[in-house]
Write an enzyme that holds these catalytic residues in place. Structure first.
Site, PDB file in Angstrom:
ATOM      1  N   TYR A 178     -10.511   0.017   1.170  1.00  0.00           N
ATOM      2  CA  TYR A 178      -9.972  -0.397   0.063  1.00  0.00           C
ATOM      3  C   TYR A 178     -10.393   0.479  -1.238  1.00  0.00           C
ATOM      4  CZ  TYR A 178      -8.774  -4.878   2.535  1.00  0.00           C
ATOM      5  OH  TYR A 178      -8.272  -5.720   3.513  1.00  0.00           O
ATOM      6  N   ALA A 235       2.590 -14.545   1.063  1.00  0.00           N
ATOM      7  CA  ALA A 235       3.399 -13.730   1.397  1.00  0.00           C
ATOM      8  C   ALA A 235       4.136 -12.437   0.368  1.00  0.00           C
ATOM      9  CB  ALA A 235       4.881 -14.583   1.957  1.00  0.00           C
ATOM     10  N   GLY A 248       3.365 -12.667  -2.808  1.00  0.00           N
ATOM     11  CA  GLY A 248       3.752 -13.317  -3.955  1.00  0.00           C
ATOM     12  C   GLY A 248       5.048 -13.974  -3.770  1.00  0.00           C
TER      13      GLY A 248
END
Length: 333
Positions: free
Chosen positions: A53, A208, A210
């Site tokens: 990340y 999902a 947004g």
């Protein structure tokens, strides 16, 4: 915020897990620290990151914040697999990379141990014995408390559990699958394996990407300008099933005075086998909305309406196995 046991372990985690994938370029360090402080103040203890990340920056941001926290009150989860990005090599889940990866994560997180260390994805080039034996050694060494996995098929999860049981190694205690009101393939094999084997399920992308936040409208005819959704993502979701689910989601939310995102998260929280959804927040405002998913429950009728809105035909062999003449015991018993 309530606490739940992670699978069959004695480890308790908060019912929401804070995902930190955006920490770095998407969320600067002061804002990320504010989000972490707010999450903990609301009773959150479970924080998830990964070595890839923001190229490790997410772990570094968490590590700087951890210096001012009571480490024993928190459950820090991270993942290992390899560099993710165009032209970058994939290191996999072999012994050499795992041993290097855990030490690098410990340095970035500025901690002596990792509560939950997860393989980010199935490695088709490394013998499973090599991966699991290495993870077992990390638990024995004290660098890692528990191990888990993400993005596996049902047979891969079952094989890993069976092999660990056979060899007397530490087993996977958790699984991170994609799971939400629109993405429900995990119900076919992964969730049943997890329920049967006592593996905690930590759902990623519970909104999902947004779509379940309520901000998309069929009448728009395409993704909003400046939003996260691409045209390809819009085309993949622009179908009768998606709009049916969103209609029911908005209706239930209006009935009970909650936001669509809160209802969508609450649905995940109340599904069988689920330990915690991973809620990502780029801003404090997004986190505040997500935190509104706890402290209340959807009733049985609301759960039924939401679930049935997304139901579809089962693929083979699940359609055969679900035929009434073959079902001898009600599901869940």
């Amino acid at each position: 915020m309530d606490k739940r046991f992670l699978g069959r372990t004695g480890l308790q985690v908060s019912e929401l897990c804070l995902g930190t994938m955006t920490f770095g370029p998407g969320t600067d360090e002061p804002t990320a620290h504010h989000i972490l402080d707010t999450f903990v103040a609301a009773g959150g203890t479970f924080i998830d990151t990964a070595d890839t990340y923001s190229g490790g920056l997410s772990e570094e941001i968490i590590g700087s914040w951890l210096q001012h926290q009571n480490r024993d009150d928190l459950v820090i989860a991270t993942k290992v697999y390899g560099e993710a990005g165009p032209g970058l090599p994939v290191r996999g889940a072999g012994r050499k990379h795992i041993l290097a990866g855990v030490d690098a994560s410990l340095r970035r997180l500025r901690t002596d141990f990792i509560d939950l260390y997860q393989i980010h994805v199935w490695d088709d080039a490394t013998p499973l014995e090599e991966t699991l034996a290495t993870l077992d050694a990390l638990v024995t060494s004290g660098k890692v408390r528990f191990i888990g996995a993400s993005n596996l098929a049902g047979w891969q999860l079952q094989k890993a559990i069976d092999l660990s049981n056979h060899r007397g190694w530490e087993p996977y205690v958790s699984l991170q699958p994609l799971y939400n009101l629109l993405d429900r393939d995990a119900e076919l094999d992964l969730v049943p394996v997890a329920l049967n084997e006592g593996v905690g399920v930590i759902a990623w992308s519970p909104l999902a990407g947004g779509w379940l936040s309520g901000k998309y409208s069929k009448d728009a005819g395409g993704p909003p300008a400046g939003g996260r959704s691409s045209q390809a993502d819009w085309d993949a979701h622009d179908n009768d099933r998606t709009w049916r689910v969103l209609d029911v989601l908005r209706t239930v939310a209006a009935e009970i005075g909650k936001t669509p995102a809160q209802v969508a998260l609450r649905w995940v929280l109340q599904r069988p086998g689920l330990t915690a959804p991973i809620v990502g927040a780029r801003t404090p405002e997004q986190l505040a909305d997500n935190l509104g998913a706890v402290g209340w429950e959807l009733d049985a009728e609301q759960m039924r309406r939401l679930t049935e809105a997304g139901d579809g035909p089962l693929p083979y062999p699940h359609n055969i196995l679900a035929m009434p003449q073959f079902v001898r015991r009600p599901r869940g018993r």
